[in-house]
Scaffold this motif. Structure first.
Motif, PDB file in Angstrom:
ATOM      1  N   ALA A 181       0.836  -1.209   0.000  1.00  0.00           N
ATOM      2  CA  ALA A 181       0.000   0.000   0.000  1.00  0.00           C
ATOM      3  C   ALA A 181       0.865   1.252   0.000  1.00  0.00           C
ATOM      4  N   ALA A 182       1.895   1.267   0.842  1.00  0.00           N
ATOM      5  CA  ALA A 182       2.773   2.440   0.905  1.00  0.00           C
ATOM      6  C   ALA A 182       3.495   2.642  -0.421  1.00  0.00           C
ATOM      7  N   ALA A 183       3.845   1.535  -1.086  1.00  0.00           N
ATOM      8  CA  ALA A 183       4.524   1.645  -2.380  1.00  0.00           C
ATOM      9  C   ALA A 183       3.535   1.951  -3.500  1.00  0.00           C
ATOM     10  N   ASP A 184       2.249   1.887  -3.191  1.00  0.00           N
ATOM     11  CA  ASP A 184       1.199   2.145  -4.184  1.00  0.00           C
ATOM     12  C   ASP A 184       1.238   1.120  -5.336  1.00  0.00           C
ATOM     13  N   ALA A 185       1.635  -0.111  -5.004  1.00  0.00           N
ATOM     14  CA  ALA A 185       1.720  -1.160  -6.030  1.00  0.00           C
ATOM     15  C   ALA A 185       0.334  -1.471  -6.583  1.00  0.00           C
ATOM     16  N   ASP A 186       0.307  -1.871  -7.845  1.00  0.00           N
ATOM     17  CA  ASP A 186      -0.962  -2.217  -8.483  1.00  0.00           C
ATOM     18  C   ASP A 186      -1.322  -3.683  -8.286  1.00  0.00           C
ATOM     19  N   LEU A 187      -0.351  -4.548  -8.541  1.00  0.00           N
ATOM     20  CA  LEU A 187      -0.594  -5.982  -8.602  1.00  0.00           C
ATOM     21  C   LEU A 187       0.579  -6.724  -7.975  1.00  0.00           C
ATOM     22  N   ALA A 188       0.311  -7.879  -7.401  1.00  0.00           N
ATOM     23  CA  ALA A 188       1.415  -8.683  -6.862  1.00  0.00           C
ATOM     24  C   ALA A 188       0.996 -10.146  -6.805  1.00  0.00           C
ATOM     25  N   VAL A 189       1.976 -11.008  -6.890  1.00  0.00           N
ATOM     26  CA  VAL A 189       1.784 -12.438  -6.666  1.00  0.00           C
ATOM     27  C   VAL A 189       2.831 -12.885  -5.653  1.00  0.00           C
ATOM     28  N   GLY A 190       2.627 -14.066  -5.104  1.00  0.00           N
ATOM     29  CA  GLY A 190       3.632 -14.592  -4.187  1.00  0.00           C
ATOM     30  C   GLY A 190       3.409 -16.057  -3.913  1.00  0.00           C
ATOM     31  N   CYS A 191       4.366 -16.621  -3.232  1.00  0.00           N
ATOM     32  CA  CYS A 191       4.504 -18.066  -3.087  1.00  0.00           C
ATOM     33  C   CYS A 191       4.236 -18.474  -1.648  1.00  0.00           C
TER      34      CYS A 191
END
Lengths: 411, 411
Positions: B209-219
């Motif tokens: 949220a702080a980085a204002d990311a749009d999309l992410a995936v993870g393992c």
């Protein structure tokens, strides 16, 4: 006139009766929902515990090689292949049925670039239709999903049909297609044939090779008793494998996954249909269920299933007349899979009342009571008990309260 | 000069030391591969046994509602969200990392129809690149995957960039991007930003949220200790959720899955990113690992990780000089994730010899010895023991036999 004594005699003579001891079922339950979630094999808890404690806990990363994890999708795929008439090297375990549909539809459309129609049945299981819709929208090249009634399928296959996508046994009614005849019709028109075996694998005889099917997907958690959300499987005829381009090109489908090359090179054969790392604990549970299915003679399973669906339908007619139940499955047992369905305007609350009394079938919107027949662990006398419970529920009108919630998993 | 006594003192003062008791690790092993497969939490076997025996075996189909299975992807997603700075309702558990990348890349390209470039790092994890390649080929609309070196990323983001897709912590070197700065650069150029958190979630502080990311995936199976092939997760910023069109439109992502409608209507919010039925036994194991990660203070985990990676690198320099090992991770600890890598021309046989002696790291082609640092269960003195084993292997030249097999899972 069917009696409980008659059914008890059938149980005593049942050659599949010993299979019941391979499953754990709760007391006081007649389980008629093995076509939604199969029962727990007695061997599964120990096998899962071994995978968790020994293979993961002790073996750690080494178990990818030492415990055979890396080969599991192909190994279990080959076992499933024996249940559905698929030669070695044509089936692998991977992902969910929905994701596998996407892969195979993508490959099918790629194989028929000049054709724009995906043909299916109007009452196919929704995810098959949704996945096809989503793929067509993604491609943006004018593909359409054409839906017709089951009986109109052969005539609807045309020169514009890229792929015919059908579920062999309908989830809603249990109606079963003639796999060989429909596949022939698809091929005669130059189309590919994709079968969804969700309600077939482990339930009815399937011979993909004899039917000359091109592509198939199927489910691990119904008649294969692989556990909740068990990984699914897919089949690609050998003749299509080298040219098949799957839209999901993940690292485990690469020719050399551990070379970490920068560009994708598909693995030879069916291995390219694997995408990411499979969920090994769930995969291990699936294998236990598949191993049991392999021990059972499929002809014997089908014979008992035919007898049980027939008896169940007759018992409902005999014991529950005048309550507005209407058979929603084909009346010819040979034309249905391993389930019997009845339509009723109050199907939802009736099913809730049945479940509350330990007779577990499920409801399928808008008005169907669905009863799955699983010959490996379902006895004949249980059919009597289930129908008596249905009779009591119908007679007592104890079913007019619950509200259907379409976001909840419905049983 | 670092000594074992110095490291034993650090262990005695380590505020995270009690977490070690929450994991089961085999005797005689120093486990430095938790970034490939995390260790087994002590609570997992009982939880998995409960899901299998009680929820599946006794509850059967009823457990989709009664045991909360249907809510599990959202519930566990919300927990993972707390580890990566993602608000409630922006994360769900689903599928594999590879399949999730496909969904999010598909949605990203759909959001930027006039742009044709997917920008990534040349040494990104291969599946990220393969999935992007496969999607571009499937779409057939001239999309290209443009690969540059890590340092060139900001300058390479242009008016034709639809989405920047990067792995926050590089799988090969451990180098970590400045998430906020790169995201800002992407947004300044009008591109979307997709982060792969495979080596970040549970390992380093992340604030999407702080980085204002749009999309992410993870393992789920690395630093979250969710088990072999644990289901993955994905994040979609709230502002994008209603307009996001995912290419995989499965029935569990439908607004009303159990209404069995004929046409797809996406569920509101992140729920539309779920496709098929999740593998519940593996999902349950994942939740145990996530719950442990939530108990640990992320700042403390990072502090110990920084100290351990620094000590490990210094110890190797101190104890193993003259053997041709070259640090392959950034020398500044703040610029690396929770691993340390060394290049060596005989990296593969050296790692095999280490594993045979109980020091489990892994090999990454062509020449990298990779050592994962997992502060929740790795002690300081173990670093000493691992480096002494490495020293003995290097001094003894006991590593010139094994052949690398690129089809095998390599440790």
């Amino acid at each position: 006139m069917i009696t409980r004594a008659h059914l008890e005699a059938l149980d005593r003579a049942d050659p599949l009766a010993p299979f019941r001891a391979l499953f754990t079922l709760p007391d006081g339950v007649v389980y008629l929902d093995g076509n939604s979630l199969g029962a727990l094999p007695r061997a599964t808890p120990a096998r899962v515990a071994e995978v968790v404690a020994r293979e993961w806990g002790e073996g750690l990363i080494r178990s990818w090689n030492d415990a055979g994890w890396i080969e599991a999708p192909a190994r279990i795929g080959a076992k499933i292949g024996r249940l559905i008439g698929a030669p070695a090297g044509t089936v692998t375990v991977a992902d969910s049925t929905s994701v596998n549909l996407f892969k195979l539809l993508g490959a099918a459309l790629d194989q028929r670039p000049d054709r724009r129609v995906i043909l299916s049945e109007r009452s196919n299981f929704p995810t098959d239709l949704y996945i096809a819709e989503g793929l067509a929208a993604l491609l943006g090249r004018g593909h359409t999903l054409r839906l017709v009634d089951a009986g109109e399928i052969p005539a609807a296959i045309g020169a514009d049909t890229a792929v015919v996508m059908l579920t062999h046994v309908n989830y809603h009614t249990g109606a079963m297609f003639d796999m060989a005849a429909i596949t022939r019709a698809a091929h005669a028109a130059g189309a590919l044939m994709l079968w969804d075996l969700a309600h077939s694998a482990g339930a009815v005889p399937v011979d993909l090779a004899a039917a000359d099917a091109d592509l198939a997907v199927g489910c691990g958690y119904k008649f294969l008793n692989g556990g909740p959300g068990a990984p699914a499987f897919l089949y690609v005829a050998e003749r299509l494998q080298q040219e098949a381009r799957f839209p999901l090109t993940g690292w485990l489908g690469h020719a050399a996954p551990f070379a970490f090359e920068h560009s994708y090179r598909p693995a030879p054969g069916i291995a390219r249909a694997v995408v990411g790392t499979p969920p090994m604990i769930s995969v291990a549970a699936l294998e236990v269920g598949v191993d049991i299915a392999l021990q059972a003679p499929m002809d014997g399973v089908r014979e008992k299933s035919l007898q049980q669906t027939r008896i169940f339908a007759e018992l409902v007619a005999q014991e529950c007349p005048g309550h507005g139940l209407r058979l929603a499955s084909p009346s010819d047992p040979a034309r249905r899979g391993s389930q019997v369905c009845f339509a009723h305007e109050h199907a939802y609350p009736i099913m809730q009342a049945l479940i509350a009394r330990g007779v577990i079938g499920d409801f399928r919107a808008p008005d169907v009571l669905r009863f799955g027949i699983t010959p490996l662990y379902l006895g004949y006398a249980e059919l009597w008990d289930a129908v008596q419970t249905l009779r009591a529920v119908l007679a007592g009108n104890e079913w007019q309260q619950p509200q259907f919630n379409e976001r909840r998993k419905v049983t």
